[in-house]
Design a protein around this motif. Sequence first.
Motif, short mmCIF file in Angstrom:
data_model
loop_
_atom_site.label_atom_id
_atom_site.label_comp_id
_atom_site.label_asym_id
_atom_site.label_seq_id
_atom_site.Cartn_x
_atom_site.Cartn_y
_atom_site.Cartn_z
N GLU A 164 0.91 -1.39 0.19
CA GLU A 164 0.00 -0.04 0.09
C GLU A 164 0.86 1.31 0.07
O GLU A 164 0.88 2.07 0.81
CB GLU A 164 -0.99 -0.27 1.07
CG GLU A 164 -2.03 -1.02 1.17
CD GLU A 164 -3.25 -1.09 2.06
OE1 GLU A 164 -3.10 -0.30 2.89
OE2 GLU A 164 -4.19 -1.89 1.93
N GLN A 268 -6.31 -4.95 -2.94
CA GLN A 268 -6.64 -4.85 -1.56
C GLN A 268 -7.72 -4.00 -1.23
O GLN A 268 -7.80 -2.55 -1.58
CB GLN A 268 -5.30 -4.17 -0.47
CG GLN A 268 -3.95 -4.98 -1.06
CD GLN A 268 -3.15 -5.28 -0.11
OE1 GLN A 268 -2.30 -6.10 0.07
NE2 GLN A 268 -2.87 -4.33 0.99
N TRP A 360 -7.68 -11.12 4.52
CA TRP A 360 -7.13 -10.53 5.43
C TRP A 360 -8.19 -10.41 6.74
O TRP A 360 -9.12 -10.06 6.44
CB TRP A 360 -6.94 -8.65 5.21
CG TRP A 360 -6.00 -8.36 6.33
CD1 TRP A 360 -6.87 -7.50 7.47
CD2 TRP A 360 -4.65 -8.17 6.18
NE1 TRP A 360 -5.73 -7.22 8.25
CE2 TRP A 360 -4.32 -7.32 7.78
CE3 TRP A 360 -3.69 -8.55 5.79
CZ2 TRP A 360 -3.35 -7.35 8.29
CZ3 TRP A 360 -2.51 -8.37 6.32
CH2 TRP A 360 -2.33 -7.56 7.73
N TRP A 368 -2.81 -1.23 13.90
CA TRP A 368 -2.34 -0.20 13.86
C TRP A 368 -2.75 1.06 14.83
O TRP A 368 -2.96 2.08 14.44
CB TRP A 368 -2.27 0.64 12.11
CG TRP A 368 -1.99 -0.46 11.21
CD1 TRP A 368 -2.75 -1.01 10.40
CD2 TRP A 368 -0.42 -0.86 11.12
NE1 TRP A 368 -1.96 -1.96 9.92
CE2 TRP A 368 -0.71 -1.86 10.02
CE3 TRP A 368 0.62 -0.81 11.65
CZ2 TRP A 368 0.50 -2.65 9.57
CZ3 TRP A 368 1.46 -1.32 11.41
CH2 TRP A 368 1.71 -2.33 10.22
C1 BGC Z 1 -3.15 -3.06 5.61
C2 BGC Z 1 -3.32 -3.79 6.82
C3 BGC Z 1 -4.52 -3.42 7.74
C4 BGC Z 1 -5.75 -3.69 6.66
C5 BGC Z 1 -7.08 -3.56 7.40
C6 BGC Z 1 -4.55 -2.38 5.08
O1 BGC Z 1 -4.54 -1.26 4.95
O2 BGC Z 1 -2.35 -3.69 4.41
O3 BGC Z 1 -2.19 -3.91 7.47
O4 BGC Z 1 -4.61 -4.19 8.85
O5 BGC Z 1 -5.84 -2.76 5.81
O6 BGC Z 1 -6.95 -1.94 7.99
#
Ligand code: BGC
Length: 422
Positions: A164, A268, A360, A368
Amino acid sequence: MAVRSAARYPLADGFLMGASTSAHQTEGNNISSDLWALENTPGSVLPERSGDAADSFHRWPEDMDLLRELGFGAYRFSVEWARVEPEEGRLSRAAIAHYRAMVLGARERGLEPVVTLHHFTSPRWFSERGGWLAEDAAERFTAYARAAAEILGDEVRYVATINEPNMLALVHAMRRQASRAGGGTGAVAFDPAAVVPDEQVTHALVGAHRAAAGALREANSRYLVGWTVANQVYQPEPGAEDAVAAHRLPREDVFLHAARDDDWIGVQAYTRHRLGADGPLPVPDGAETTLTGWEYYPEALGEAVRHTRRVVGEHVPILVTENGIATGDDRRRIDYTEQALAGLAAAMRDGADVRGYLHWSALDNYEWGSYRPTFGLIAVDPHTFARTPKPSAHWLGALAREGYLPAGPTAADGNPLVRTLV
Ligand code: BGC
């Protein structure tokens, strides 16, 4: 009781079905990283620190065992630059051996390792000397990528340089605005949706990606190198089409353009963002939201794949490297994922060259700044670190084992959706 679609989209042999994690979010005690420093600064803006995370630094064999037992065939994880090069120019042999063991461990279990080299965190020394804006940032990152080739060996095919980059460039711009607005306190007094990713950082990231990709291909011609982009699924209100295209360019499309010569592109997608002629619109009244406050919008995945294909070009294969939902209600995770996969199947049926789906996340992990948004297929006890697969893990693992995606009806096949109750 959930209604399940019985329509199926059969997957080609070799399609990767698995789950994703990142090092900082799961390993714990990533003490040489820039984010660890930020989390542990007194008065930090981050509500929670990562601490031990899911202790995957020690428990990765158990994580991989579980994924294999559940039926998955792929695992995306990241190598932590701050561990491999904790001080500038000084490589940790122990860290290299650790990640090499992970790569071999994945292969031994029949899991295709999809390896990310940079997932948001950098070594503290790198950030302190200017981060991506330092004159030799691309050189430093490329040197690390070269060292990482020893970890990847001949066992890894899919390598992602940077996760990202659009979010990295955005966070950089947000931090700068916050420090201007809050006099250095980090207090946010602006609309984050209106912030434009930093152009210099964008440029530096594209340069670093290209340099590292070249070095990796030189190190081993079997590597398929790409990067993974946060797809925002911007939707224009009628009349706002041009405004959306202009809004999207620096936030997403510029990073997709940069992938046109890559071996693959990572999609993503989680939710959508609606825009009117005057800019970003809030989540519609009454819409369901998730634990991250995002609109529940499983169609995002299919739309992101279609947009990526349009912008990057049909010649670049796609890997879905992240898609999922932060929820405490695991039935909702299944509902969301089932619908997202139906959208993916429809895009594939329309010609998108998609090589894999990596959910995910494999584990509940450090989101984070907080442990509250739970994205995991597998729950992790914060005290004992015991892992417990959720029903969604069994459900998705069964799809992986049986080799199909749930598929809703499409205009193309005209078949009525066959529905069964489960
Ligand atoms: C990131 C992950 C994050 C996920 C959900 C993506 O932006 O690569 O690290 O946990 O989204 O927020």
